[in-house]
Scaffold this active site. Sequence first.
Site, short mmCIF file in Angstrom:
data_model
loop_
_atom_site.label_atom_id
_atom_site.label_comp_id
_atom_site.label_asym_id
_atom_site.label_seq_id
_atom_site.Cartn_x
_atom_site.Cartn_y
_atom_site.Cartn_z
N GLY A 164 0.81 -1.21 0.08
CA GLY A 164 0.06 0.03 0.25
C GLY A 164 0.83 1.36 0.07
O GLY A 164 1.75 1.35 0.77
N VAL B 145 1.18 -4.01 10.84
CA VAL B 145 2.29 -3.13 10.21
C VAL B 145 1.62 -1.79 10.26
O VAL B 145 2.53 -0.72 10.54
CB VAL B 145 2.80 -3.65 8.82
N LEU C 87 0.69 -0.18 7.67
CA LEU C 87 0.77 0.74 6.29
C LEU C 87 2.12 1.23 6.14
O LEU C 87 2.18 2.41 5.53
CB LEU C 87 -0.39 1.37 5.80
N CYS D 272 -7.70 -2.29 5.44
CA CYS D 272 -6.29 -2.73 6.68
C CYS D 272 -7.00 -2.56 8.05
O CYS D 272 -7.78 -1.50 8.58
CB CYS D 272 -5.53 -1.71 6.19
N THR E 92 -7.07 -9.19 5.86
CA THR E 92 -6.70 -9.98 7.24
C THR E 92 -7.87 -9.71 8.11
O THR E 92 -8.69 -8.83 8.05
CB THR E 92 -5.60 -9.38 8.00
N GLY F 68 -0.20 -14.40 0.00
CA GLY F 68 0.44 -13.40 0.96
C GLY F 68 1.36 -13.98 1.72
O GLY F 68 2.68 -14.35 1.71
C1 LIG Z 1 2.65 -8.39 6.52
C2 LIG Z 1 1.52 -8.14 5.89
C3 LIG Z 1 1.19 -6.92 5.50
C4 LIG Z 1 0.17 -6.59 4.64
N1 LIG Z 1 -0.01 -5.41 3.83
C5 LIG Z 1 -1.05 -4.99 3.12
C6 LIG Z 1 -1.20 -4.06 2.59
O1 LIG Z 1 -0.33 -3.02 2.57
N2 LIG Z 1 -2.39 -3.83 1.74
C7 LIG Z 1 -3.14 -4.51 1.85
O2 LIG Z 1 -4.31 -4.36 0.86
N3 LIG Z 1 -3.15 -5.75 2.41
C8 LIG Z 1 -2.06 -6.10 3.08
N4 LIG Z 1 -2.01 -7.12 3.64
C9 LIG Z 1 -2.93 -8.09 3.42
C10 LIG Z 1 -2.64 -9.15 2.40
O3 LIG Z 1 -2.39 -8.77 1.34
C11 LIG Z 1 -3.76 -10.48 2.42
O4 LIG Z 1 -4.80 -9.75 1.87
C12 LIG Z 1 -3.83 -11.15 3.55
O5 LIG Z 1 -2.80 -11.44 4.15
C13 LIG Z 1 -4.62 -12.60 3.39
O6 LIG Z 1 -3.67 -13.40 2.52
P1 LIG Z 1 -2.71 -14.37 3.09
O7 LIG Z 1 -3.30 -15.28 4.02
O8 LIG Z 1 -2.31 -15.07 1.86
O9 LIG Z 1 -1.88 -13.71 3.63
C14 LIG Z 1 -0.76 -7.49 4.53
C15 LIG Z 1 -0.45 -8.86 4.61
C16 LIG Z 1 0.54 -9.17 5.83
C17 LIG Z 1 0.77 -10.59 6.19
#
Ligand SMILES: Cc1cc2nc3c(=O)[nH]c(=O)nc-3n(C[C@H](O)[C@H](O)[C@H](O)COP(=O)(O)O)c2cc1C
Lengths: 276, 276, 321, 321
Positions: C64, C89, C91, C147, C210, C283
Site C-alpha cells: 500500500g 504493520v 501500512l 486494513c 486480514t 500473501g
Molecule cells: C505483513 C503483511 C502486510 C500486509 N500489508 C497489506 C497492505 O499494505 N495492503 C493490503 O491491501 N493488504 C495487506 N496485507 C494483506 C494481504 O495482502 C492479504 O490480503 C492477507 O494477508 C490474506 O492473505 P494471506 O493469507 O495469503 O496472507 C498484508 C498482509 C501481511 C501478512
Amino acid sequence: MTTATFHPTGDVVAQAAEAGYFPGRHAVEVTAVERLTDGVYRMTFRDAYIAAHARPAQFVNLFSKDPMKLLPRPFGVSETDGDLVSVIFAVVGKGTDEFSRMRAGDTVDVLGPLGRPFDVKKPAHYVLVGGGLGVPPLIYAAQSLAAAEGSRTSAVFGYRNERFADAYVARHADATYSIDESEGNVVTLLDRMESDGTLHVDGLDTVILSCGPLPMMKAVSLWASKRGIACQLSMEQRMGCGYGTCVVCVVDTVDGRKKVCSDGPVFTSAQLGWEA
Amino acid sequence: MTTATFHPTGDVVAQAAEAGYFPGRHAVEVTAVERLTDGVYRMTFRDAYIAAHARPAQFVNLFSKDPMKLLPRPFGVSETDGDLVSVIFAVVGKGTDEFSRMRAGDTVDVLGPLGRPFDVKKPAHYVLVGGGLGVPPLIYAAQSLAAAEGSRTSAVFGYRNERFADAYVARHADATYSIDESEGNVVTLLDRMESDGTLHVDGLDTVILSCGPLPMMKAVSLWASKRGIACQLSMEQRMGCGYGTCVVCVVDTVDGRKKVCSDGPVFTSAQLGWEA
Amino acid sequence: MEETRNMDGAAAMNVYEPHEWKHKTVVAGVEWKNPVGTASGTFQLAACRWFYDVSQMGAICTKGVSPVPWEGNPGPRTAEAPAGMVNAVGLQNPGVDHYLVDELPKLKELGATVITNVAGHSDEDYAQVVAKLADSDADMLEINVSCPNVTHGGMSVGTDPIALSRLIGHLRKLTSKPMIVKLTPNVTDITTVARAAVEAGADALSLINTLVGMRIDIRTGEPIIANRTGGVSGPAVFPVALACVWRVRQALPKIPIIGIGGIDSGEKALEFLYAGANAVEVGAAALYDPTAPLRVARELDDLLDARPALAAKLAVGDTWR
Amino acid sequence: MEETRNMDGAAAMNVYEPHEWKHKTVVAGVEWKNPVGTASGTFQLAACRWFYDVSQMGAICTKGVSPVPWEGNPGPRTAEAPAGMVNAVGLQNPGVDHYLVDELPKLKELGATVITNVAGHSDEDYAQVVAKLADSDADMLEINVSCPNVTHGGMSVGTDPIALSRLIGHLRKLTSKPMIVKLTPNVTDITTVARAAVEAGADALSLINTLVGMRIDIRTGEPIIANRTGGVSGPAVFPVALACVWRVRQALPKIPIIGIGGIDSGEKALEFLYAGANAVEVGAAALYDPTAPLRVARELDDLLDARPALAAKLAVGDTWR
Ligand SMILES: Cc1cc2nc3c(=O)[nH]c(=O)nc-3n(C[C@H](O)[C@H](O)[C@H](O)COP(=O)(O)O)c2cc1C
Ligand SMILES: Cc1cc2nc3c(=O)[nH]c(=O)nc-3n(C[C@H](O)[C@H](O)[C@H](O)COP(=O)(O)OP(=O)(O)OC[C@H]3O[C@@H](n4cnc5c(N)ncnc54)[C@H](O)[C@@H]3O)c2cc1C
Ligand SMILES: Cc1cc2nc3c(=O)[nH]c(=O)nc-3n(C[C@H](O)[C@H](O)[C@H](O)COP(=O)(O)OP(=O)(O)OC[C@H]3O[C@@H](n4cnc5c(N)ncnc54)[C@H](O)[C@@H]3O)c2cc1C
Ligand SMILES: Cc1cc2nc3c(=O)[nH]c(=O)nc-3n(C[C@H](O)[C@H](O)[C@H](O)COP(=O)(O)O)c2cc1C
Ligand code: FES
Ligand code: FES
C-alpha cells in the site's frame, strides 16, 4: 521414531480401564503396512484393547501426524490377531496417503473401537456382500463368525479390477465368491448363488451384511427385500468425532437423520427405506 | 529421518545458483546438537552455501517442522567450519524447544544468510561486547576477523551465570574477558580494560561490536560514545519474513522505523540515537 | 513417514526451471500470464527479486502506498498464531512519489503486470494517490479499504457501504485504470460492501484482507503486538476467505474477483477459482517460503490442464459460477 | 525430534487421576469448579461420559435445544480446514422436552454445573424454550444467536443489534436464571451487539461461535458440505476469538465473559483469561480428542498456581481487565 501421543502420559488404555472409562485417543505402534494393489494398503497396529473389543463393522479413528489435519479418519476393522488390529484402506487424500507411507515401528494415534456393529448374534447363513473399500468390515465379520458356533459365511465381493481382499476373507469365510467390473457386479453373483442353490443353507436363515458404494448397497437391499432376506448395511459419512458427540455424520433414515458413527454405521434396509 | 523440504526437489542451492538467484528455503542436515548449559544449545548443520557466504551478524531463519508454526526463527550464525554452520540458542519457546531436541541426522529447513553484517572492513581493534544470547554473532565476528589481516579482537562477554560461550570465542579472539551477574556486567569489564590499557591497541582504532539485551546495548553505546568509540549494535525484533519483504521487524531509528532484518540487524549507535 | 511441509502435499517442483505458462487469466481486461499474483504487503521488489524471477508471476501487487511516507505502527508488529500469523504493520511505506520513481519503473522494466495497492487515512489521501497513479505505468490499482491496523481509512471505510460508495465514486472520476477494491472480511455481510463498491465504479474486487486477531504473551499477560490487535492471515483464514469469495460471486455473478487468503498451494488456489475467483494472490506463504507464489502458480498451471472448461473461462475473463 | 500433538507442548498428563481443583471461577453468580467448560454442540452426555468424568468440568454446556425436534441440515455436514474444521449441523436436536427428561436430569445427577444452550428460528421459539427451562435444574442458559447454519434465528438475530435487543429483552422477562448470550464473530463490530445484549438484560456473554467458512472438493469443483457454507472452528480461529474477547472486555469492563474458540491447551485458555474472559469453553478439540476439555482444565489449574492475582479475581467473579 516419532511418537504422536496427544495427551495422557504412559499407558492411557490401562489408565482409562482402571478409572472405568473407554480409552481416549492414544498412540499405538504400527507393525506393518503392506500394499495390496494400486492405491490399496493394509495397516496393522498393536492395540490389545481394540483387538479384544472390536466387533464387525466397528471402526477406528486414525489421526494424521500433521496438526493442520485434525479430523479423524475412520476405517473399519478388517482383522485382528492376538493384540494386533488390521485395517485396509484406499489412498484417496492426504491422510490416507500419509498412512500408506508409514512403516513398521512408526506410531499412529487411534481412537476406538467405535460404532454399532453388525447384529450377528443369531446363527444364520451370513452373506457378506462387499464392494471396493467396503470389504474390510466384512472380512472381520467372517473372522468373527468363524470363531462363533452355528453360522455359515459366504463372501460375495465385487472389485473394480484387482481382487485384493479375496485372500484375506478366504481365511475365514466358508465360501468366497468374487467378481470384477469386466464380468459384472455383486448382484450378478447373488443371482448365481440363488440359481445354483448356494444362497440358502438348510436350517439357517439367510442374512445379508453389506458394505460398499451407495448404489451397490441400494441394489443389494432391493434385491434382498424382494426375496424377504434381512439386510444390514454399513454406511459412510464424513465425521467430526466418530464417537457420537457432534451430530455431523448423519444419514437420512425413515426415523429421521441418524448418526452414522453411533446410531450406525450399521442400519437395516428397512431403516434406510431401501426396500422394494 | 524425516525431511521437511518445503518446495523444490533436489539441491535447491545448486538450482538457485544456476538460475542466478539466492537459494530459497531448503532442508539441511543437522550434524550435531549440543547442550552448552541449562536451556542453551549449539546446533550445527551442513550448508555449504551459508558457510561460504555468511558474514558476522548475519542470521539464518530456522523453521519448525510443525505446520502450525509458520513464522521463521532467526538465529545469528555463530561459527562456520568447512560446509558446516553453527548457531547457539536459548530455549525460550516452542520452536527453540523443538530445535533443542533435534539430533544428528535430522533435517531442518533453513533460509539464509540474511541481514546486513557488521562493518569490519577496516583494520581495527574490535571489542566484541556481548550479553547472554547476544554472543553468537560476536563469536562469528571473532572467527571472521581472525581470518582477516591487521585487526585485533577482544571478546567481552557478560553472562547470567554459566560462561557457556567463552570456549568458543576463545578459539578465535585475541583476548577473551567475561563476567557473570554476581560480579558485574560488561561495562564493568570495559571500565577495567580502559584502566588497564587493554582497550586501546597501538596503531588501531577501537570499534565496539555489540549484541545482547537492549539495556546492555544502550549502556555500552553510551559508554562508547562518551569516549568517541564507534559502536555497531546488532538488534532483535519479531520477524515475519527475515528477508525484507513484510516490514514487520521494525526498530525506531533517528531516520524513522527501519527493518531489523534487512536494514539491520546491525545499526550504529548514532542511527539508534543512543549517544550521549 | 515422509513429512512434507507443503501442506497440500502437492508434487515438489523446481521453480527455477524455465516454464511456459499454459493458462492465463484476464481480470477486468488486463491479461495476467497466469492466475496467481502476489498479495499486497508481502511483496517488495528489493527483497523478492533475489529469490525468483518476479516477472513470472501473473501479477505483482505492491505494498500500500500513501500520499506521503508513513511510519506505521511501533514494533513488535507480529505474533504467530496456529497455522497463521497476526500482523500490525500499519501500512508503513515510503509514499507514492518514492514508489513512482523506485518500485514501479523497476517492476515494469522486468516485464511485470503491476497492481498498485493504494492506502489512505481519508478520502483525500486516497484521491491524491490515485491522481498521481492515473498516468503511471501501473496496470491496475487496488484500493485498500480493508486494513485493520489503521484508525482512519482502511477498514473503517471498507466496513461502511455508504462511506465506501462515496470514496470509490470519487476515485472513479480520477482514473480510467482498472480499479480493484480490496474488501475486508470483518463485516456482517460482505456482499453489501461488495455491491456498494461495484455500484460506485469498481472494476474488480479482491478479497480477503486480514481478519482482526491478537495473541497474548502468557508470561506477561499482555498483548504481543504493540498495537494490541492486528490482522490474521495464512492457512488458518483459508476457509473463511473461500466462503467470502463464494458469497460475493453468488451475489455478483459478473464482477471479476481476485481471491486471497491462506493460499500456499495450487490446490488451494484452485478452490478459489471454483468458488468464483478469476485470479488469486499469495500473501503470508511468501513470508515463510520466498518462492511460494511462483510455486503456487506452477502447481495451478498443471492442475488447470485437466480442467479445460474452467481454464477456458479464465482465459477470456469470464466467471466460473 | 520428539513430536507432540498437543499444539502448545504443555506437559502431558493423566487425566484419569483424581484431581482437587485449586482454582474456581464465578460466572454471573454461578460457581464453576474450574474455569473450563465444554462448548455447545461438541458435548453430548451419552457420548462423552464414556471417556471421562464429565462432572469434573467447570461447566457442561449442552447442544442447542429448540421447542420441537429439529432435523438440521443434510449431510455431509463437515469439511476439514487447515488447523480447523467447518461444520453445518444446523442445530439438529431432539427438542427441549426430550432434553428435560433425558440429558439434563442425568447431568445434574452426576453433579455437573449445566449451561443449557437455547436455539430458535424465531423469537417465539426461543421464548418457548426459555419458558420451559425457567423452572428446570439448568444452572445457566446460553442463548445461541450466533449459529451460521440456519436461515432463521441464530446468526440472523445475533448480527442485528435491534433484533437482538428485542429478543433478549423478551427472554429476560421469562426467567430469572443467569442468561448468557452467545455472540457471533461474523459482525462488523462485536462490541455493538455485545452492548445490545447486555443492555437488554444478558447476565454474561459467551464468544465466539463459528466463523462462516467453506471448502470445495477440487475433484468435483463443488462445495464439500451439502449446505455449502458452514462454521469454522478449531485452533485456526483462536487469534480471532481472542481479539473478540479483548475488544468486548475493553467496551464492557464488568460483564462476565466466557471465551471460546480454538482452545486446545491450558495455555490458550490462559490467553483468554488474560484477554478478559472469566471462563472458557472447549469445542472442536473434544471432537478429535475426547478428553481434551478435562486436560485443558487440568493444565489451566496448574498454570493459575503461578498467577495468584488473576486466580483471585476469577474466584470472586471479578474481571481481569
Ligand atoms: C505483513 C503483511 C502486510 C500486509 N500489508 C497489506 C497492505 O499494505 N495492503 C493490503 O491491501 N493488504 C495487506 N496485507 C494483506 C494481504 O495482502 C492479504 O490480503 C492477507 O494477508 C490474506 O492473505 P494471506 O493469507 O495469503 O496472507 C498484508 C498482509 C501481511 C501478512
Ligand atoms: C465408518 C467408516 C468406515 C470406513 N472404513 C473404511 C475402510 O475400511 N477402508 C477405507 O479405505 N475407507 C474407509 N472409510 C473411508 C475413509 O474414512 C476415508 O477414505 C478417509 O477418511 C479419507 O481420508 P483422507 O485424509 O485420505 O482424505 P481427505 O479427502 O484428504 O480427507 C479430508 C477429510 O474428509 C474426510 N473424508 C474424505 N473421504 C471420506 C469418506 N469417504 N468417508 C468419510 N470421510 C471422508 C476425511 O476423514 C477427512 O476428515 C470409512 C469411512 C467411514 C465413515
Ligand atoms: C536477528 C536475530 C538474531 C537472533 N539470534 C539469536 C541467537 O543467536 N540465539 C538465540 O538464542 N536467539 C536469537 N534470536 C532470538 C530468537 O529468534 C528467538 O529466541 C526465537 O525465535 C524464539 O523462538 P521460539 O519458537 O522458541 O519462541 P516462541 O515464543 O514460541 O515463538 C513465537 C514467535 O515469536 C518469535 N519470537 C519469540 N521471541 C523472539 C525474539 N526474542 N526475537 C525475535 N523473535 C522472537 C518467534 O520467532 C516466533 O515467530 C535472534 C533474533 C533475531 C531477530
Ligand atoms: C460440530 C459443532 C456443533 C456446534 N453446535 C453448536 C450449538 O448447537 N450451539 C452453539 O451455540 N454453538 C455450537 N457450536 C459452536 C461451538 O460451541 C463453539 O462456539 C465454536 O466451535 C468455537 O469453539 P472451538 O474452536 O473450540 O470449536 C458448534 C460447533 C461445532 C464444531
Ligand atoms: S461424527 Fe460426531 S456424531 Fe458422528
Ligand atoms: S521480517 Fe519481514 S521485513 Fe523484516
